[in-house]
Design an enzyme around this catalytic site. Structure first.
Site, PDB file in Angstrom:
ATOM      1  N   ARG A  63     -12.181   3.896  21.047  1.00  0.00           N
ATOM      2  CA  ARG A  63     -12.152   3.498  22.461  1.00  0.00           C
ATOM      3  C   ARG A  63     -13.360   2.632  22.797  1.00  0.00           C
ATOM      4  O   ARG A  63     -13.389   1.932  23.798  1.00  0.00           O
ATOM      5  CB  ARG A  63     -12.058   4.725  23.382  1.00  0.00           C
ATOM      6  CG  ARG A  63     -11.905   4.349  24.841  1.00  0.00           C
ATOM      7  CD  ARG A  63     -11.124   5.344  25.725  1.00  0.00           C
ATOM      8  NE  ARG A  63     -11.326   6.722  25.366  1.00  0.00           N
ATOM      9  CZ  ARG A  63     -12.466   7.394  25.581  1.00  0.00           C
ATOM     10  NH1 ARG A  63     -13.483   6.806  26.166  1.00  0.00           N
ATOM     11  NH2 ARG A  63     -12.555   8.654  25.233  1.00  0.00           N
ATOM     12  N   TYR A 114      -1.704 -14.672  42.009  1.00  0.00           N
ATOM     13  CA  TYR A 114      -0.867 -13.808  41.180  1.00  0.00           C
ATOM     14  C   TYR A 114      -0.570 -12.503  41.930  1.00  0.00           C
ATOM     15  O   TYR A 114      -1.487 -11.837  42.415  1.00  0.00           O
ATOM     16  CB  TYR A 114      -1.564 -13.514  39.848  1.00  0.00           C
ATOM     17  CG  TYR A 114      -0.832 -12.474  39.061  1.00  0.00           C
ATOM     18  CD1 TYR A 114       0.482 -12.694  38.640  1.00  0.00           C
ATOM     19  CD2 TYR A 114      -1.412 -11.249  38.771  1.00  0.00           C
ATOM     20  CE1 TYR A 114       1.181 -11.730  37.956  1.00  0.00           C
ATOM     21  CE2 TYR A 114      -0.723 -10.272  38.080  1.00  0.00           C
ATOM     22  CZ  TYR A 114       0.580 -10.518  37.676  1.00  0.00           C
ATOM     23  OH  TYR A 114       1.271  -9.555  37.002  1.00  0.00           O
ATOM     24  N   ASP A 188      -9.731 -16.676  37.902  1.00  0.00           N
ATOM     25  CA  ASP A 188      -8.606 -16.398  37.011  1.00  0.00           C
ATOM     26  C   ASP A 188      -8.172 -17.740  36.425  1.00  0.00           C
ATOM     27  O   ASP A 188      -7.662 -18.612  37.131  1.00  0.00           O
ATOM     28  CB  ASP A 188      -7.472 -15.731  37.800  1.00  0.00           C
ATOM     29  CG  ASP A 188      -6.320 -15.280  36.896  1.00  0.00           C
ATOM     30  OD1 ASP A 188      -6.062 -15.957  35.874  1.00  0.00           O
ATOM     31  OD2 ASP A 188      -5.664 -14.279  37.224  1.00  0.00           O
ATOM     32  N   LYS A 213      -0.370 -14.558  28.292  1.00  0.00           N
ATOM     33  CA  LYS A 213       0.291 -15.833  28.581  1.00  0.00           C
ATOM     34  C   LYS A 213      -0.021 -16.857  27.493  1.00  0.00           C
ATOM     35  O   LYS A 213       0.184 -16.573  26.323  1.00  0.00           O
ATOM     36  CB  LYS A 213      -0.111 -16.301  29.982  1.00  0.00           C
ATOM     37  CG  LYS A 213      -0.027 -15.203  31.058  1.00  0.00           C
ATOM     38  CD  LYS A 213       1.392 -14.796  31.412  1.00  0.00           C
ATOM     39  CE  LYS A 213       1.469 -13.551  32.285  1.00  0.00           C
ATOM     40  NZ  LYS A 213       0.698 -13.591  33.522  1.00  0.00           N
TER      41      LYS A 213
HETATM   42  C1  LIG Z   1       0.329 -12.614  34.421  1.00  0.00           C
HETATM   43  C2  LIG Z   1      -0.927 -12.892  35.174  1.00  0.00           C
HETATM   44  C3  LIG Z   1      -1.888 -11.893  35.330  1.00  0.00           C
HETATM   45  C4  LIG Z   1      -1.676 -10.473  34.852  1.00  0.00           C
HETATM   46  O1  LIG Z   1      -1.655 -10.361  33.478  1.00  0.00           O
HETATM   47  P1  LIG Z   1      -0.852  -9.218  32.662  1.00  0.00           P
HETATM   48  O2  LIG Z   1      -1.221  -9.532  31.276  1.00  0.00           O
HETATM   49  O3  LIG Z   1       0.593  -9.395  33.005  1.00  0.00           O
HETATM   50  O4  LIG Z   1      -1.363  -7.891  33.138  1.00  0.00           O
HETATM   51  C5  LIG Z   1      -3.058 -12.226  35.991  1.00  0.00           C
HETATM   52  N1  LIG Z   1      -3.256 -13.469  36.489  1.00  0.00           N
HETATM   53  C6  LIG Z   1      -2.343 -14.451  36.373  1.00  0.00           C
HETATM   54  C7  LIG Z   1      -2.617 -15.795  36.947  1.00  0.00           C
HETATM   55  C8  LIG Z   1      -1.145 -14.190  35.707  1.00  0.00           C
HETATM   56  O5  LIG Z   1      -0.234 -15.167  35.604  1.00  0.00           O
END
Ligand SMILES: *Cc1c(COP(=O)(O)O)cnc(C)c1O
Length: 400
Positions: A63, A114, A188, A213
């Site tokens: 962990r 998001y 982000d 992504k």
């Molecule tokens: C998908 C996404 C997230 C969240 O990510 P997960 O891996 O699905 O938890 C955060 N920010 C943006 C801009 C996203 O497209």
């Protein structure tokens, strides 16, 4: 189980600071995070599946650390120019940033971003853990005013280009304003990837990613990361990860690192496809409004040109006729896959307002495209056929 799984001293191991590497980003995506050159040692970081390690080292229990995460963190840190800490998902990475804040702290956040981030902020606010001041992040003066209000802002959260409206925030100006107000500034950077935008260079303290992504790129795992300017924030984030247990799976980290190796090729190809399709969509009578920062007419274009190296692979457009027409377009695709998420090699699309958590400011008929690396002629042909099924609604619902 030992009472504390972090190292004998009681603290998780300190993330290693990233060396300034001499290579360009496209090269770093291929070489960063590799093990050292040992005769007969593996060329690439192996997948290490272990919950426990022989005692005597700084990690002790999985962990607190895993060599496969460390390889991925090394690569992401070099790409963003900071120190990376990976998490179980993008949302776990967002939650860890919020966990840096004291109880009752104020966050200035986008009114549209998001949906999972907005939902998390709203729930923390409803539980009395955080105060949230929501602003239109394209309006730099409005963000400055929000930063100046009392109580003082602890965190400025930015997302640019934003999900799903592709809005572009003035990152250098806002990062400077946030820092001057004494706030932590997090961006982000999921839509841009570090190949197209480097928030830490633009003045942010933290760059946040859904590695799920484009960074991993194959729609086969969940992972997140926060890259910090300086090791102090990274140490705090690693401690939060150990305490909350929001740890990445080693197999996911290994797959993500493998996917990252082709990032430059995928970003180039998907970005070229997206630019082509965005200009084409802007000429279609079934389409009311195309959002893509690469289009010269897009309100975010000028800003994006100054702070990005390319415009990315996400395009959004409104279908004339609203939700029913948009649903028909999505359902009419044969090559494009109706599915959520984005950044994979395969092209997907969805009408975002089908999700109840999506911001009300997002038009009902807005379709978000995640453009993949297929042949763009096939993508255009398929979308053209699907759009041809929309005008029936358009003729009964004038909405232009
Ligand atoms: C998908 C996404 C997230 C969240 O990510 P997960 O891996 O699905 O938890 C955060 N920010 C943006 C801009 C996203 O497209």
């Amino acid at each position: 189980m030992p009472p504390d799984h972090a190292a004998p001293g009681g603290q998780p191991p300190v993330p290693s600071a990233t060396q300034a590497a001499p290579w360009r980003p496209g090269t770093l995506a291929v070489v960063a995070g590799r093990p050292g050159r040992e005769p007969d040692g593996p060329l690439n970081a192996p997948l290490v599946l272990a919950s426990s390690y022989h005692q005597g080292g700084p990690t002790g229990y999985a962990r607190s650390g895993n060599p496969t995460w460390t390889a991925l963190e090394d690569a992401l840190g070099q790409l963003e120019g900071g120190t990376a800490v990976t998490f179980a998902s993008g949302v776990a990475a967002v939650a860890a940033v919020l966990d840096l804040l004291p109880l009752g702290a104020t966050v200035v956040a986008p009114d549209v971003a998001y949906s999972g981030t907005l939902a998390l902020l709203a729930e923390q606010e409803a539980a009395g853990r955080l105060r949230v001041r929501r602003v239109a992040i394209t309006d730099t003066d409005a963000v400055r005013r929000a930063l100046g209000e009392r109580p003082a802002t602890a965190l400025l959260w930015l997302e640019s280009p934003s999900n799903p409206l592709l809005e572009v925030a003035d990152l250098p100006a806002l990062a400077a304003a946030g820092a001057a107000a004494g706030a932590l500034v997090a961006v982000d950077n999921t839509f841009a990837t570090p190949l197209l935008q480097r928030p830490l260079e633009l003045g942010a303290h933290l760059a946040v990613h859904s590695v799920t992504k484009a960074l991993s790129g194959h729609s086969d795992l969940l992972l997140g990361a926060v890259v910090s300017r300086g090791p102090e924030l990274a140490e705090r984030l690693a401690r939060i990860r150990t305490r909350t247990g929001a740890v990445p799976g080693p197999a996911e980290a290994w797959l993500a690192l493998r996917g990252l190796r082709t990032l430059a090729l995928r970003v180039d190809r998907a970005g070229a496809n997206a630019a082509d399709l965005a200009s084409w969509l802007a000429t279609r009578r079934e389409v009311a409004h195309v959002r893509y920062p690469g289009l010269p007419a897009d309100p975010g274009h000028a800003r994006a040109r100054t702070q990005m190296r390319g415009f990315g692979s996400i395009v959004a457009f409104e279908v004339v006729g609203g939700a029913p027409a948009a649903d028909r377009v999505v359902a009419g695709c044969r090559l494009w896959v109706p599915a959520t998420s984005l950044g994979g090699v395969e092209s997907t699309l969805e009408r975002r307002r089908r999700w109840s958590a999506e911001a009300r400011a997002v038009p009902e008929g807005l379709v978000r495209l995640s453009v993949g690396i297929e042949d763009v002629d096939d993508l255009r042909t398929d979308l053209a056929a699907a759009l041809a099924s929309a005008p029936r609604a358009a003729s009964t619902q004038p909405s232009r």
